[in-house]
Motif scaffolding. Structure first.
Motif: not given
Length: 118
Positions: A4-7, A9-11, A80
């Motif tokens: 599950n790739k986390r966002d 920017h949200v983190d 990234e």
């Protein structure tokens, strides 16, 4: 194994919304339980308590994560972006070379990567 790739920017926004740091490890004077305090937010006994932990290792993790996690996320975002840029550079090199001539393609990749590094 699926990941599950986390966002990121949200983190990073979640980190930014937390109580301002730095956070420090301290102890409750009565219970001797480890606490995490936000020292920039004054409270009657020091900083405002943001976590009350049963284990010192957990309190240390929480305190260090306040500064460490945003820093790590920012570095990951930069990395990234650099990976994406280098992929574009390699794609450009391969597209500009004569297909089927691997030596020509590799020379193009090396040339463009050297130019990109300057």
């Amino acid at each position: 194994m699926s990941e599950n790739k986390r966002d990121l920017h949200v983190d990073l926004a979640i980190c930014g919304a937390a109580t301002v740091g730095p956070w420090t490890l301290d102890y409750d004077v009565e219970t001797r339980r480890p606490l995490v305090e936000a020292m920039e937010v004054p409270s009657w006994g020091g900083g405002v308590i943001v976590a009350d932990c049963a284990e010192e290792a957990d309190a240390r993790f929480i305190a260090e994560a306040r500064a460490g996690w945003p820093h790590a996320i920012e570095r990951a975002l930069v990395a990234e972006a650099e990976v994406a840029r280098l992929k574009r550079v390699i794609d450009e090199a391969l597209e500009s070379s004569e297909w089927g001539v691997y030596e020509d393609a590799l020379k193009s990749v090396v040339r463009i990567l050297r130019e990109a590094a300057e």
